[in-house]
Motif scaffolding. Structure first.
Motif, PDB file in Angstrom:
ATOM      1  N   UNK A   3       0.833  -1.204   0.000  1.00 40.16           N
ATOM      2  CA  UNK A   3       0.000   0.000   0.000  1.00 40.16           C
ATOM      3  C   UNK A   3       0.866   1.251   0.000  1.00 40.16           C
ATOM      4  N   UNK A   4       0.637   2.118  -0.977  1.00 38.36           N
ATOM      5  CA  UNK A   4       1.380   3.362  -1.094  1.00 38.36           C
ATOM      6  C   UNK A   4       0.693   4.413  -0.229  1.00 38.36           C
ATOM      7  N   UNK A   5       1.506   5.197   0.516  1.00 39.07           N
ATOM      8  CA  UNK A   5       0.934   6.232   1.376  1.00 39.07           C
ATOM      9  C   UNK A   5       1.962   7.316   1.612  1.00 39.07           C
ATOM     10  N   UNK A   6       1.484   8.444   2.102  1.00 41.49           N
ATOM     11  CA  UNK A   6       2.359   9.497   2.595  1.00 41.49           C
ATOM     12  C   UNK A   6       2.001   9.718   4.065  1.00 41.49           C
ATOM     13  N   UNK A  73      13.824  15.401  -0.813  1.00 38.42           N
ATOM     14  CA  UNK A  73      15.124  15.170  -0.172  1.00 38.42           C
ATOM     15  C   UNK A  73      16.005  16.416  -0.235  1.00 38.42           C
ATOM     16  N   UNK A  74      15.416  17.577  -0.038  1.00 40.90           N
ATOM     17  CA  UNK A  74      16.150  18.832   0.001  1.00 40.90           C
ATOM     18  C   UNK A  74      16.362  19.501  -1.345  1.00 40.90           C
ATOM     19  N   UNK A  89      11.784  12.123   1.390  1.00 40.01           N
ATOM     20  CA  UNK A  89      11.165  13.160   2.211  1.00 40.01           C
ATOM     21  C   UNK A  89      10.704  14.261   1.268  1.00 40.01           C
ATOM     22  N   UNK A  90       9.397  14.457   1.252  1.00 34.37           N
ATOM     23  CA  UNK A  90       8.767  15.492   0.431  1.00 34.37           C
ATOM     24  C   UNK A  90       8.520  16.687   1.348  1.00 34.37           C
ATOM     25  N   UNK A  97       6.986  15.434   4.698  1.00 33.10           N
ATOM     26  CA  UNK A  97       6.102  14.289   4.479  1.00 33.10           C
ATOM     27  C   UNK A  97       6.958  13.120   4.004  1.00 33.10           C
ATOM     28  N   UNK A  98       6.738  11.954   4.575  1.00 38.24           N
ATOM     29  CA  UNK A  98       7.452  10.745   4.179  1.00 38.24           C
ATOM     30  C   UNK A  98       6.662  10.014   3.104  1.00 38.24           C
TER      31      UNK A  98
END
Length: 185
Positions: A3-6, A73-74, A89-90, A97-98
């Motif tokens: 399952x894809x999630x943030x 990621x920066x 990391x967004x 947000x991961x």
């Protein structure tokens, strides 16, 4: 693929740890109530960015001309669509947000997040003035004993209570012994 999630990592409006499962072809992310994923944070634009499903059933992100920018990621997302990988990391405005694409993790992963507020244009103090809140094991925390303002307030309260106690004792003594008989001539 699982399952894809943030998952929201930053403390924002008590949303830290909130996860959003991703199953649709795209999601708008923003502060507006009309966004698919609404994050009510002042550093986020009304329609900040869009998450787009890719051919390999993962997702990519596109900035929608946001004020404070989008980063992966920066790295700042300019006009291109940036594919997201598991553990990325967004950063949407000042909120981190991961991205979790649901892959099995066979190794332990530790993520430390850092937002550079100077790059977002939302800084109100220099980074050297900020405390590192991410290191819970730090022995550099400041106790209340070291806080001068706190000490003044506590000592003031103790002083007032002590004066009231002495006044009550004096009043009780005067009430009990104050009407002593007058000496006889």
């Amino acid at each position: 693929m699982g399952k894809v999630k943030i998952t929201i990592l930053s403390e924002t409006e008590k949303m830290r740890g909130t996860s959003f499962p991703l199953v649709n072809d795209q999601y708008t992310v923003g502060r507006s109530d009309t966004a698919d994923i609404c994050i009510p944070d002042p550093t986020i634009s009304g329609h900040h960015c869009t998450l787009l499903k890719t051919e390999d059933e993962s997702y990519a992100v596109r900035d929608e001309g946001s004020t404070n920018g989008t980063r992966v990621n920066g790295e700042k997302v300019e006009t291109e669509v940036i594919p997201l990988k598991n553990g990325d990391i967004l950063q949407v405005g000042g909120v981190e947000i991961l991205f979790d694409n649901g892959e099995e993790h066979h190794t332990e992963v530790h993520t430390m997040t850092v937002i550079n507020l100077e790059e977002t244009g939302t800084v109100s103090m220099t980074p050297s003035q900020m405390k590192n809140l991410g290191n819970a094991n730090s022995n550099h925390s400041r106790s209340l004993r070291d806080n001068r303002k706190h000490n003044i307030i506590i000592y003031g309260i103790i002083g007032v209570v002590a004066l009231l106690a002495l006044g009550a004792i004096a009043y009780a003594c005067i009430s009990m012994f104050g009407s002593a008989p007058a000496p006889t001539p």
